[in-house]
Design a protein around this motif. Sequence first.
Motif, PDB file in Angstrom:
ATOM      1  N   SER A 102     -28.554   9.759  29.904  1.00 37.32           N
ATOM      2  CA  SER A 102     -27.332   9.208  29.337  1.00 37.32           C
ATOM      3  C   SER A 102     -27.140   9.665  27.893  1.00 37.32           C
ATOM      4  CB  SER A 102     -27.391   7.675  29.378  1.00 37.32           C
ATOM      5  OG  SER A 102     -26.293   7.117  28.704  1.00 37.32           O
ATOM      6  N   SER A 103     -25.872   9.911  27.546  1.00 38.05           N
ATOM      7  CA  SER A 103     -25.530  10.156  26.143  1.00 38.05           C
ATOM      8  C   SER A 103     -24.658   9.025  25.610  1.00 38.05           C
ATOM      9  CB  SER A 103     -24.806  11.501  25.993  1.00 38.05           C
ATOM     10  OG  SER A 103     -23.634  11.532  26.798  1.00 38.05           O
ATOM     11  N   ASP A 104     -24.688   7.883  26.277  1.00 40.01           N
ATOM     12  CA  ASP A 104     -23.960   6.710  25.802  1.00 40.01           C
ATOM     13  C   ASP A 104     -24.670   6.103  24.598  1.00 40.01           C
ATOM     14  OD1 ASP A 104     -22.159   7.043  27.825  1.00 40.01           O
ATOM     15  OD2 ASP A 104     -23.001   5.488  29.125  1.00 40.01           O
ATOM     16  N   ASP A 105     -23.889   5.535  23.711  1.00 41.61           N
ATOM     17  CA  ASP A 105     -24.441   4.977  22.481  1.00 41.61           C
ATOM     18  C   ASP A 105     -25.514   3.929  22.747  1.00 41.61           C
ATOM     19  OD1 ASP A 105     -22.578   6.569  21.269  1.00 41.61           O
ATOM     20  OD2 ASP A 105     -21.746   5.003  19.991  1.00 41.61           O
TER      21      ASP A 105
ATOM     22  N   GLU B 124     -27.708   3.398  25.169  1.00 45.62           N
ATOM     23  CA  GLU B 124     -29.034   3.910  25.537  1.00 45.62           C
ATOM     24  C   GLU B 124     -29.659   4.712  24.404  1.00 45.62           C
ATOM     25  OE1 GLU B 124     -26.504   4.004  27.749  1.00 45.62           O
ATOM     26  OE2 GLU B 124     -27.309   2.646  29.276  1.00 45.62           O
TER      27      GLU B 124
ATOM     28  N   THR C 181     -29.749   7.349  33.359  1.00 47.29           N
ATOM     29  CA  THR C 181     -30.001   6.972  31.962  1.00 47.29           C
ATOM     30  C   THR C 181     -31.096   7.805  31.314  1.00 47.29           C
ATOM     31  OG1 THR C 181     -31.581   5.256  32.611  1.00 47.29           O
ATOM     32  CG2 THR C 181     -29.277   4.607  32.392  1.00 47.29           C
TER      33      THR C 181
ATOM     34  N   ASP D  53     -12.714  13.425  21.962  1.00 48.76           N
ATOM     35  CA  ASP D  53     -14.040  12.819  22.137  1.00 48.76           C
ATOM     36  C   ASP D  53     -15.097  13.516  21.300  1.00 48.76           C
ATOM     37  OD1 ASP D  53     -14.175  15.199  23.503  1.00 48.76           O
ATOM     38  OD2 ASP D  53     -15.294  14.380  25.213  1.00 48.76           O
TER      39      ASP D  53
ATOM     40  N   ALA E  21     -18.390  11.648  20.684  1.00 50.72           N
ATOM     41  CA  ALA E  21     -19.374  11.369  21.727  1.00 50.72           C
ATOM     42  C   ALA E  21     -20.678  12.067  21.373  1.00 50.72           C
ATOM     43  CB  ALA E  21     -18.859  11.847  23.080  1.00 50.72           C
TER      44      ALA E  21
ATOM     45  N   ARG F 129     -15.565   2.628  15.902  1.00 58.01           N
ATOM     46  CA  ARG F 129     -14.940   3.036  17.158  1.00 58.01           C
ATOM     47  C   ARG F 129     -13.490   2.550  17.234  1.00 58.01           C
ATOM     48  NH1 ARG F 129     -17.071   5.259  21.657  1.00 58.01           N
ATOM     49  NH2 ARG F 129     -19.193   5.032  20.828  1.00 58.01           N
TER      50      ARG F 129
END
Length: 587
Positions: free
Chosen positions: A305-308, A310, A359, A429, A432, A501
């Motif tokens: 995952s590259s979500d904030d 995680e 993830t 984006d 991101a 954000r």
Amino acid sequence: MKIENIVNVGEYLDIRGLSNPALEVLNATEESYRALLLQPSGPFLGDAARIGPLDLDFADQQATRLLEMAVKGGHHLVVTPEYYLPIKTLLKCVEGDTFPAQDALWVLGCESMTPKQLEEFKTQALQTGTCDVFFEEDEAADKQGTYFDPVAYCFIAKEKQSGNERRVVLFQFKTISSRDDHYFENKLLRTGRSIYQFFGPNKRLSLATIICSDAFGISEDKNILLKLTEKATLLHIQLNPKPHNSDYQKYRVETFRRHGRTNNCDIVCLNWAENMVFMEHAEGKKHEWNNETGSAWYLPHDRCSSDDAEIESNERKGLYYSRHRRDRHVLHFHYAPAVFELTVPKVEHTGLQLHANPTGPTMDARYTWDATSLAWVEQTECADTGLTQLFSGDEKVEAAFAQLKTEESRLRIERAVALTCGLTTGKEDWYAAAELPSLRISDDELPQRVTVCLERDERTRVERHGRVQSVAALHHILAKESLPLPIRDLGGGGARIHWSRKSPHTNVVKDGHEPAHVSFLGLNPLADQIKNASDGAYELLRKENVVERSHRVAVCYLTLDGAKFATIKQLAHYTHDGSSPTSITRG
């Protein structure tokens, strides 16, 4: 020497009357496995007699506690780096209660071992009546070198006839000596010929280990490299002062260049900690490496995952994110001595797509050694990534980052710095994590981040310093200069560098006012740099689609006459009297 064989462990054990071990890390289910990785401190000794920790008693103490932790916690994979684990620690495990469970594998880089030490270890282990020891036999008694560089695989296998469990220690030896300045290892190392590869059910998943300069051999033989990296976990254990050397990285570049169907693998590099000290003799000459570690976990594009959420959870515990130019995720371990505890999804699983876990590895805890309790103790505070030193000693830098430093999020700092330094992309984006320029790395694998400044590359250090100073300069200009009309209300003090954000394309805020996008381009930038930054800033803010701030754009730079704000042609109609665009330009 070179790598001559990739040995299938299951087949190797079969002809010796043992079954293939049932390892959880290679069981292609949707359940994740748990891992412990040790990044030890030095000093280490390297002389004609041995290579390994200078203080073997201390290393034995730390290693014993690590392996006890693994048994108690039910960890499925334990790894120590090259030349680390004392022989006496390994023997205690064989003879005592501390040994892997039936579904676990320990991959233990050990201190050097002479042929005599290997035979003595085997004899003592066999005396337990429950342990088998295997290793390559020397082809000739006069083989060059004094000692081997071994990795010990420890696991449980069952006797095929009786079904009784046997403890197994399988040694693999480094096949190619490292290229040190004085060809020290080249003269003293006895090399092996084989790499051992473990397979899970139906040979769907595999795991193998290379030892430091084995990387040269697998990068030269594409067939071997493919065998080790297709639906695989490849461990690369090291004692390496220059892990970013291109010769050590080449096999990764070759792997990442392949088609995605043949490069689905986890590559795990594990080195000793930073700032290693090498002792030529116990009381001899001391060499300070001033090294980085290069310990990192590499994953394919769709398996991390590259979500904030995680990323930031991992970063609070010492695991830092980068995006490789060849469509890989890279998680860098903090450089200080520690034990890292992770939960890791399988390379592949045969369950429902619903259970696919994208993830990537999750850092559960980072442990450091407590000299009082003689134990590994979990750390709850974030490890220092160099920010303290970067911000200290410069009042203007401290002031500029005052708002950002109150945030726990390192990603917010990176985004504010990116906007401040003149982001030119028009992608909505851009912020991101996988797109953020400072989080992207090239084949040299050098992180470019402001917020993780642990590596020792001079060019990167200078560029980071320049970006930090740009933020400080813009903060100073906002407080001291007369500002152009679109952002004039931000002057007079109180403006802060910030990122949120809620308004992702702005970087300057002031209480009671709309935020703005203000860039600083340094001293006398080229005309096309000014134009690109101006166009990019305006376009990003326009896409934010908030009428009240659609004009809140400015681009600043320094000349020999002082600060200057660029003409932004798109803002001509925002002048107070409808005159030409130059009316918003401070000359």
